[in-house]
Scaffold this motif. Structure first.
Motif, PDB file in Angstrom:
ATOM      1  N   UNK A   1      -9.114   5.674   5.651  1.00 38.16           N
ATOM      2  CA  UNK A   1      -8.857   5.135   4.318  1.00 38.16           C
ATOM      3  C   UNK A   1      -7.513   4.423   4.331  1.00 38.16           C
ATOM      4  N   UNK A   2      -7.525   3.139   4.016  1.00 35.66           N
ATOM      5  CA  UNK A   2      -6.288   2.352   4.073  1.00 35.66           C
ATOM      6  C   UNK A   2      -5.329   2.813   2.992  1.00 35.66           C
ATOM      7  N   UNK A   3      -4.048   2.581   3.227  1.00 31.93           N
ATOM      8  CA  UNK A   3      -3.041   3.032   2.273  1.00 31.93           C
ATOM      9  C   UNK A   3      -3.167   2.288   0.952  1.00 31.93           C
ATOM     10  N   UNK A   4      -3.599   1.022   0.977  1.00 34.68           N
ATOM     11  CA  UNK A   4      -3.724   0.267  -0.273  1.00 34.68           C
ATOM     12  C   UNK A   4      -4.821   0.845  -1.162  1.00 34.68           C
ATOM     13  N   UNK A   5      -5.921   1.308  -0.552  1.00 36.20           N
ATOM     14  CA  UNK A   5      -6.977   1.941  -1.330  1.00 36.20           C
ATOM     15  C   UNK A   5      -6.523   3.312  -1.816  1.00 36.20           C
ATOM     16  N   UNK A   6      -5.827   4.034  -0.958  1.00 39.78           N
ATOM     17  CA  UNK A   6      -5.372   5.378  -1.322  1.00 39.78           C
ATOM     18  C   UNK A   6      -4.428   5.342  -2.514  1.00 39.78           C
ATOM     19  N   UNK A   7      -3.478   4.406  -2.519  1.00 38.81           N
ATOM     20  CA  UNK A   7      -2.528   4.372  -3.630  1.00 38.81           C
ATOM     21  C   UNK A   7      -3.220   3.953  -4.923  1.00 38.81           C
ATOM     22  N   UNK A   8      -4.243   3.082  -4.820  1.00 39.13           N
ATOM     23  CA  UNK A   8      -4.976   2.700  -6.023  1.00 39.13           C
ATOM     24  C   UNK A   8      -5.748   3.881  -6.587  1.00 39.13           C
TER      25      UNK A   8
END
Length: 302
Positions: free
Chosen positions: A276-283
């Motif tokens: 899971x990419x960090x950009x998806x995780x933070x969203x």
């Protein structure tokens, strides 16, 4: 021959200026270092190093190979730094899909704060009510309104919403108030395409009653159904995230209080839990925070 290992040994020999020092650094034997260099020269078909008892020097071919390897290693280091930085600081484009009404009412107000927190991210937001294919259509994250999560993708629940049967006071004054689910057969109903014309109600004993309704208006958009109901054109059932304020104001009146329609979940869905990419995780974390607790629309509707 392990060519990557051979290149690594070659670079170490040159940088240390000695077979013995390279062997110590690489935790191997001088004989093994010599074998790798010999095998690499045989593979390339040229001498790379001039050896003597006192001095080690590069041939012209060795010089060219050394400079090229240095360049490649520098590019690898730069790429690793970039990837590592991205893993810590989210950046790049984040493609999101969400239902039209929910996206306008409840997601659009959140985006400015998200961009403020993560200025290196770009949002590409698509609002459409049809069910999209996350992978095929290239979305990083999909917000879905569903009675049950998908078995094909990972999902995280953000909130729940109640579905409520309702109509305007003007409609009820003209046509009367239904007291039982079967009474709906005699009423004008505004039919939401994705729910169909067979409406299921659960009574206090848990028994499900199904009613086939009729109506002049079918629509695939909740805002359209709401507008028709507000104007007195018929009875609808819609989620409280859409009609909650209308129930509070009295513009719409809840019907059949002893019968329940199925609740729905607001889900954040993504292709896979792995990598899971960090950009998806933070969203996802941002949305979980934004919708924490009892949803605002249901607090107002009570």
């Amino acid at each position: 021959m392990d060519r990557l290992r051979a290149y690594e040994i070659f670079m170490t020999v040159v940088s240390k200026g000695s077979f013995n020092k390279a062997a110590d650094l690489l935790d191997t034997s001088p004989a093994n270092v010599t074998r790798y260099i010999n095998d690499l020269e045989a593979y390339l078909g040229c001498r790379l190093l001039n050896r003597s008892s006192r001095k080690l020097s590069l041939t012209e071919s060795g010089e060219a190979l050394f400079e090229r390897c240095k360049s490649i290693l520098a590019e690898v280091a730069e790429t690793e730094a970039l990837v590592s930085s991205a893993a810590i600081q989210p950046r790049g484009r984040l493609r999101i899909n969400a239902p039209l009404s929910f996206g306008i009412l409840h997601l659009a107000p959140l985006w400015p704060e998200f961009i403020r927190r993560y200025p290196e991210l770009e949002l590409d937001i698509s609002l459409v009510d049809r069910v999209v294919d996350i992978v095929e259509e290239g979305y990083d994250l999909v917000i879905r309104i569903s009675r049950a999560g998908s078995v094909n993708h990972a999902a995280r629940k953000l909130a729940s919403s109640h579905n409520v049967l309702c109509a305007s006071p003007a409609y009820l004054q003209r046509h009367g108030t239904p007291l039982m689910p079967d009474d709906l057969k005699e009423h004008e109903c505004i039919i939401y395409t994705y729910s169909g014309d067979e409406w299921n109600f659960t009574d206090s004993s848990g028994r499900i009653q199904q009613v086939k309704v009729k109506g002049k208006v079918h629509t695939n958009n909740g805002d359209t159904a709401r507008a028709m109901a507000l104007s007195g054109c018929g009875i609808i059932w819609q989620p409280t995230f859409l009609i909650g304020p209308d129930l509070v104001s009295g513009a719409l009146v809840a019907l059949l209080p002893d019968y329940k329609l199925p609740d729905i979940d607001v889900l954040a869905m993504y292709p896979s839990r792995r990598h899971l990419s960090v950009k998806v995780r933070v969203m996802i974390d941002f949305l979980v925070e934004a919708f924490a607790g009892t949803a605002l629309w249901d607090r107002k509707a009570k």
